[in-house]
Scaffold this motif. Structure first.
Motif, PDB file in Angstrom:
ATOM      1  N   CYS A  56       3.676  -1.670   6.934  1.00 52.67           N
ATOM      2  CA  CYS A  56       2.463  -1.276   6.209  1.00 52.67           C
ATOM      3  C   CYS A  56       1.354  -2.289   6.440  1.00 52.67           C
ATOM      4  O   CYS A  56       1.567  -3.503   6.310  1.00 52.67           O
ATOM      5  CB  CYS A  56       2.771  -1.162   4.715  1.00 52.67           C
ATOM      6  SG  CYS A  56       1.497  -0.332   3.760  1.00 52.67           S
TER       7      CYS A  56
ATOM      8  N   GLN B  74       5.696   4.557   0.159  1.00 55.40           N
ATOM      9  CA  GLN B  74       5.546   3.156   0.529  1.00 55.40           C
ATOM     10  C   GLN B  74       6.137   2.928   1.919  1.00 55.40           C
ATOM     11  O   GLN B  74       7.363   2.876   2.074  1.00 55.40           O
ATOM     12  CB  GLN B  74       6.258   2.261  -0.488  1.00 55.40           C
ATOM     13  CG  GLN B  74       5.659   2.288  -1.884  1.00 55.40           C
ATOM     14  CD  GLN B  74       6.454   1.421  -2.845  1.00 55.40           C
ATOM     15  OE1 GLN B  74       7.551   1.784  -3.253  1.00 55.40           O
ATOM     16  NE2 GLN B  74       5.898   0.260  -3.189  1.00 55.40           N
TER      17      GLN B  74
ATOM     18  N   ARG C 298      -3.188  -3.046   6.174  1.00 52.66           N
ATOM     19  CA  ARG C 298      -4.241  -3.036   5.156  1.00 52.66           C
ATOM     20  C   ARG C 298      -4.626  -1.623   4.738  1.00 52.66           C
ATOM     21  O   ARG C 298      -4.976  -1.375   3.593  1.00 52.66           O
ATOM     22  CB  ARG C 298      -5.490  -3.747   5.686  1.00 52.66           C
ATOM     23  CG  ARG C 298      -5.353  -5.248   5.826  1.00 52.66           C
ATOM     24  CD  ARG C 298      -6.684  -5.874   6.225  1.00 52.66           C
ATOM     25  NE  ARG C 298      -6.593  -7.317   6.338  1.00 52.66           N
ATOM     26  CZ  ARG C 298      -6.238  -7.959   7.442  1.00 52.66           C
ATOM     27  NH1 ARG C 298      -5.947  -7.252   8.533  1.00 52.66           N
ATOM     28  NH2 ARG C 298      -6.187  -9.271   7.473  1.00 52.66           N
ATOM     29  N   GLN C 299      -4.553  -0.674   5.687  1.00 52.04           N
ATOM     30  CA  GLN C 299      -4.968   0.699   5.411  1.00 52.04           C
ATOM     31  C   GLN C 299      -3.783   1.612   5.094  1.00 52.04           C
ATOM     32  O   GLN C 299      -3.956   2.823   4.979  1.00 52.04           O
ATOM     33  CB  GLN C 299      -5.735   1.256   6.615  1.00 52.04           C
ATOM     34  CG  GLN C 299      -6.901   0.398   7.055  1.00 52.04           C
ATOM     35  CD  GLN C 299      -7.921   0.196   5.947  1.00 52.04           C
ATOM     36  OE1 GLN C 299      -8.218   1.118   5.184  1.00 52.04           O
ATOM     37  NE2 GLN C 299      -8.457  -1.018   5.837  1.00 52.04           N
ATOM     38  N   GLY C 300      -2.597   1.052   4.983  1.00 53.50           N
ATOM     39  CA  GLY C 300      -1.422   1.875   4.710  1.00 53.50           C
ATOM     40  C   GLY C 300      -0.521   1.964   5.925  1.00 53.50           C
ATOM     41  O   GLY C 300      -0.371   0.996   6.665  1.00 53.50           O
TER      42      GLY C 300
ATOM     43  N   LYS D  16       0.835  -1.197   0.000  1.00 57.00           N
ATOM     44  CA  LYS D  16       0.000   0.000   0.000  1.00 57.00           C
ATOM     45  C   LYS D  16       0.869   1.247   0.000  1.00 57.00           C
ATOM     46  O   LYS D  16       2.050   1.207   0.330  1.00 57.00           O
ATOM     47  CB  LYS D  16      -0.902   0.025   1.239  1.00 57.00           C
ATOM     48  CG  LYS D  16      -1.885  -1.130   1.341  1.00 57.00           C
ATOM     49  CD  LYS D  16      -3.068  -0.938   0.414  1.00 57.00           C
ATOM     50  CE  LYS D  16      -4.103  -2.031   0.644  1.00 57.00           C
ATOM     51  NZ  LYS D  16      -5.303  -1.838  -0.214  1.00 57.00           N
ATOM     52  N   ARG D  17       0.264   2.358  -0.361  1.00 50.68           N
ATOM     53  CA  ARG D  17       0.930   3.657  -0.265  1.00 50.68           C
ATOM     54  C   ARG D  17       0.155   4.543   0.697  1.00 50.68           C
ATOM     55  O   ARG D  17      -1.057   4.383   0.864  1.00 50.68           O
ATOM     56  CB  ARG D  17       1.027   4.327  -1.649  1.00 50.68           C
ATOM     57  CG  ARG D  17       1.941   3.590  -2.618  1.00 50.68           C
ATOM     58  CD  ARG D  17       2.011   4.287  -3.968  1.00 50.68           C
ATOM     59  NE  ARG D  17       2.869   3.584  -4.892  1.00 50.68           N
ATOM     60  CZ  ARG D  17       4.169   3.814  -5.046  1.00 50.68           C
ATOM     61  NH1 ARG D  17       4.754   4.784  -4.330  1.00 50.68           N
ATOM     62  NH2 ARG D  17       4.883   3.135  -5.905  1.00 50.68           N
TER      63      ARG D  17
END
Length: 341
Positions: A225, A221, A227-229, A214-215
């Motif tokens: 990290c 990045q 699921r939501q970043g 994710k970003r």
């Protein structure tokens, strides 16, 4: 005086300025401390900062002391009030001499510091468990503990790491001040630190198996990290508490069964008396690094703190430990498994 502000308005204006210079955690700390002052002032009928006197400030201190708070907490709250008044004086809301009328207490070293830390033997046992466990190796709790212990960085610094900041070939982590992820001391807190091969291996496994691709809102990045970043501070604390449960390694020292203990649940992990916060891991790490023979200047650079701050707040070695201090190691070989050599 050219301006007039209520205590609440002054607090809010002060906090808005702090947001431009400090981390979200620091601003939140200011807010918590100053809100108590604002509530006290409103209860006392003080509608204007210009009405404050030295007597009022002494009354506030007396009220806080009567509440039975710890000396370090009292000092923190009064220091925040003084900083608020310094700001108000700078914009002509209060007289220039009022901030100096805040009687901030001078504390002894024992009063000012928090002795809670992750002990070296406990860190060694936990990391040995994670490194030999098929189920736990490379999970977020493991990867976080490896970095937090072997670097001694603040939670905010670890949270600010991006994937590009990890160089497995050079065995380094690069800490950079990139708002909105802020480092303590800003650009002066930037540094490159060496990490041992086992830490690199744990991070490689975390990235390959556990990390979500994710970003964040800035398109970066994150190294850690979800699921939501980029994970929140709450998530990092949960990893810390879960990852330091002693029942991962030994029988529960509090007489509970791991299978039925509420403390093993993520939302209750911090309630375990033996689990440790990120700050406690940092304190244990700094003490350990110094006992391994690293120069205090080297440790200060690695953990982004002044040597005098380390001596006063973080170094918790006993006289016996200092006497039995181990030989120095280079940072690339600094690893928990070498602790008994």
């Amino acid at each position: 005086m050219s301006r007039d502000l209520s205590p609440r308005e002054a607090r809010d204006r002060f906090l808005s300025r702090r947001k431009q210079e400090n981390t979200e955690k620091t601003v939140r700390s200011y807010k918590n401390r100053l809100t108590r002052f604002v509530q006290w002032a409103e209860d006392e009928g003080i509608d204007s900062m210009a009405d404050l006197s030295g007597w009022d400030l002494d009354e506030y201190r007396a009220a806080r002391e009567a509440a039975g708070i710890a000396p370090a907490t009292l000092k923190g709250q009064l220091t925040a009030v003084k900083q608020l008044l310094d700001y108000c004086a700078s914009i002509d809301v209060v007289g220039d001499d009022l901030p100096d009328k805040v009687n901030v207490p001078t504390l002894s070293r024992s009063e000012e510091s928090n002795d809670t830390m992750l002990e070296v033997d406990d860190a060694s046992s936990l990391l040995s468990f994670f490194r030999s466990s098929t189920d736990w190796f490379g999970r977020p709790q493991h990867a976080f503990l490896e970095v937090a212990w072997h670097v001694g960085a603040r939670m905010s610094g670890i949270r600010a790491l991006d994937l590009r900041d990890f160089d497995p070939d050079r065995q380094t982590l690069e800490f950079r001040h990139r708002p909105p992820t802020l480092l303590k001391n800003k650009e002066e807190g930037e540094r490159v630190v060496g990490i041992s091969e086992p830490v690199v291996k744990a991070l490689r496994t975390y990235i390959a198996r556990e990390r979500f691709e994710k970003r964040d809102e800035k398109g970066r990045q994150p190294l850690f990290c979800g699921r939501q970043g980029r994970p929140s501070d709450t998530t990092f604390r949960a990893w810390s508490y879960v990852g330091t449960h002693p029942c991962l390694v030994i029988q529960c020292p509090h007489g509970n069964r791991r299978q039925t203990c509420d403390f093993t649940r993520r939302n209750h992990a911090s309630k375990c008396p033996s689990s440790r916060s990120p700050h406690a891991i940092r304190t244990g790490s700094i003490t350990w690094q110094l006992l391994r023979g690293l120069a205090i200047e080297t440790v200060a650079k690695r953990v982004n703190a002044r040597p005098e701050t380390i001596r006063r707040h973080y170094y918790k070695a006993t006289e016996r430990e200092e006497f039995e201090e181990l030989r120095a190691e280079t940072t690339l070989k600094l690893d928990i498994e070498d602790n008994d050599e």
